[in-house]
Design a protein around this motif. Structure first.
Motif, PDB file in Angstrom:
ATOM      1  N   ASP A  18      88.312  33.661  32.964  1.00  0.00           N
ATOM      2  CA  ASP A  18      88.052  35.020  33.449  1.00  0.00           C
ATOM      3  C   ASP A  18      88.036  35.090  34.978  1.00  0.00           C
ATOM      4  O   ASP A  18      87.555  36.054  35.551  1.00  0.00           O
ATOM      5  N   MET A  19      88.553  34.038  35.632  1.00  0.00           N
ATOM      6  CA  MET A  19      88.609  34.092  37.098  1.00  0.00           C
ATOM      7  C   MET A  19      90.063  34.083  37.552  1.00  0.00           C
ATOM      8  O   MET A  19      90.931  33.569  36.865  1.00  0.00           O
ATOM      9  N   ARG A  20      90.289  34.622  38.737  1.00  0.00           N
ATOM     10  CA  ARG A  20      91.633  34.552  39.306  1.00  0.00           C
ATOM     11  C   ARG A  20      91.826  33.195  39.982  1.00  0.00           C
ATOM     12  O   ARG A  20      90.850  32.574  40.398  1.00  0.00           O
ATOM     13  N   PHE A  54      94.793  36.159  36.584  1.00  0.00           N
ATOM     14  CA  PHE A  54      93.661  35.527  35.916  1.00  0.00           C
ATOM     15  C   PHE A  54      94.138  34.218  35.294  1.00  0.00           C
ATOM     16  O   PHE A  54      95.269  34.147  34.786  1.00  0.00           O
TER      17      PHE A  54
END
Lengths: 309, 239
Positions: A89-91, A130
């Motif tokens: 869920d992170m870029r 993401f």
């Protein structure tokens, strides 16, 4: 930096996973860690990275014990765990920044290194995506990038090339090779040609014990007591060929594989060079020699011999 | 300290990057707003310029929301394996836990700050009891840190978010209401013991406007105990 591992033992639920393992890795050396599933490769790596606590034995890096200076040592190690866990869920950029900040880097350093890692690992097009949206190969690159973000002196990579396509594998191997010139690299893999291609030294571990330690050449020459040569000879009387070859000194067995194509397997003691005698024999009898290939012992065979109980 | 803040910042940005934060803020403001202004013992029915109703409703809303916020904090990291990755970096178990804790608490604080318009509105239409309001918010804050610590402890015990949620709800339920009920149904020293353990007793006394050191000690002890147990369970999970 030299990694020194001495008398490492680890038990999980009464089962001994590592049994008195000792080895050391010098700076500028790439060590390949081989072994069947459940042999203790990942456990050793988890112990070196400080994720698991030491049970008995010691791990020291440049003479500093990991149990005494865990923070100092963690900062020197870059680690890519098995299965490459990532925050989906992170870029990509945020993730690399986060990993950098957890390694106590200053913010300007983080920005520079993140840029560099994105370039080195070929993530430029994906940097704003993401991680969950990336394909497996790109995720693997992100994993390698986070391991190297703080320019660690020791790199520990648990199966770094799984899930990559052949081109990417070659790129990553090149990258590891170039890193290995100045850093200490320990990598584990199931892919045997990979070890031969990238590693300076091979460690084979089985049932929690080290069963082989040396360069690929060392292991091969130690494992081969005899040599096999494959021949393909064009001649009307194949039986005659068999008969004459078996009379050469040093030849142990002669085996006709295919009478029509003239395929023959010759086994001999490894220290005697019999190829010359075979060639001379062919010239003398005017046989046409289509093929003469010394069959090298493969790392696969050594691996199977050592780890198959 | 920087490491702790990095973890907390990541938690917050993940909340706001996904829908979780907005759903939670909307739910919290919706519930508390509805019961404070529109329905039941709302402000217009009571006819007094205080936020007592709001604080009671909020204490219940937070009782459900905090476990929902904290449930994934460690359980998910365990499941996906990122825990291994993070704990092999230069961060200690304690810093990691405190970072997660700060992340959860800051999200609730954002929700609480978002209710300040209630205070402003009320102070415009009546003579607001300022001390009571400040104490009420302070009580909610103390409750938040206690429940967040319990939630993070529950999350550190398992790698299943649902289990973590249920577990922290059950533990919080004891503090929120069961000890209170037990105290009412017993006498003597046992009753006193349950009453002391009940979070409701301490929350009520603070939101009444009295900040007693015993109440502070109570909330802070639960928080520290929760975080400490979480740290223990985390280090045990990778021994």
């Amino acid at each position: 930096m030299t990694v020194e591992i001495s008398n490492l033992t680890k038990t999980f639920d009464g089962q001994k996973v590592l049994n008195d393992i000792s080895f050391s890795v010098k700076q500028g050396e790439i060590v390949g860690f081989l072994g069947p599933n459940g042999a203790g490769k990942s456990t050793t790596m988890k112990l070196v990275t400080g994720f698991l606590n030491l049970e008995s034995g010691n791990i020291s890096i440049n003479g500093n014990s990991i149990s005494k200076y865990p923070d100092l040592i963690k900062n020197k190690i870059g680690y890519l765990p098995e299965h490459n866990p990532l925050y989906l869920d992170m870029r990509v950029t945020d993730y690399l920044n986060y990993c950098g900040s957890l390694q106590k880097m200053s913010s300007s350093e983080i920005i520079n290194r993140t840029k560099e890692m994105i370039k080195v690992c070929g993530l430029n097009k994906e940097k704003h995506k993401f991680i969950g949206e990336l394909s497996k190969g790109y995720r693997q690159r992100v994993g390698i990038a986070q391991a190297m973000i703080h320019d660690p002196e020791i790199l520990i990579l648990d199966e770094p090339t799984t899930g990559l396509d052949p081109n990417q594998i070659i790129e990553i191997r090149k990258l590891i090779k170039s890193l290995g010139k100045e850093k200490t690299v320990i990598l584990s893999t199931h892919i045997l040609p990979e070890v031969e291609a990238t590693c300076d030294r091979i460690l084979i571990i089985n049932n929690g014990e080290i069963v082989a330690d040396g360069t690929a050449e060392d292991l091969k020459s130690a494992a081969t007591a005899q040599e096999t040569i494959k021949l393909r000879i064009d001649c009307d009387e194949i039986k005659e060929v068999e008969n004459l070859i078996s009379k050469i000194t040093g030849v142990l067995t002669v085996d006709i594989r295919n009478e029509e194509t003239g395929e023959i397997l010759v086994k001999s003691s490894s220290n005697l060079n019999i190829t010359k005698s075979i060639f001379e024999l062919c010239v003398k009898n005017q046989w046409i020699l289509h093929e003469m290939t010394p069959n090298q012992t493969k790392l696969e065979d050594i691996f199977r011999n050592l780890t198959l109980n | 300290m920087n490491l702790i803040l990095s973890v907390a910042k990541r938690e917050l940005s993940v909340f706001f990057d996904s829908l979780i934060a907005y759903v939670m803020l909307l739910g919290f403001l919706g519930f508390s707003g509805f019961f404070t202004w529109l329905y039941g013992n709302d402000i217009f029915l009571v006819g007094q310029a205080n936020l007592k109703t709001f604080f009671t409703i909020s204490s219940w809303t937070l009782f459900f929301f905090i476990p929902a916020i904290t449930m994934k904090m460690i359980a998910e990291e365990k499941k996906s394996g990122t825990l291994e990755l993070i704990l092999t970096k230069s961060i200690s178990d304690r810093q990691f836990i405190i970072g997660k804790f700060l992340g959860a608490v800051s999200l609730v604080l954002v929700a609480l700050v978002a209710t300040f318009p209630y205070v402003i509105t009320l102070s415009l239409i009546g003579d607001l009891d300022n001390g009571g309001t400040i104490c009420g918010y302070f009580g909610l804050f103390l409750m938040t840190i206690a429940y967040a610590a319990i939630g993070i402890f529950s999350s550190s015990l398992t790698n299943n978010q649902i289990v973590a949620f249920m577990l922290s709800l059950v533990i919080c339920l004891f503090f929120h209401i069961i000890f209170d009920v037990l105290a009412a149904n017993s006498t003597g020293i046992i009753s006193w013991l349950f009453e002391t353990l009940s979070l409701q007793t301490h929350f009520d006394s603070i939101s009444r406007g009295v900040i007693d050191s015993r109440d502070l000690v109570y909330f802070i002890s639960i928080t520290i105990l929760g975080l400490f147990s979480a740290e223990l369970s985390l280090s045990k999970s990778h021994s």
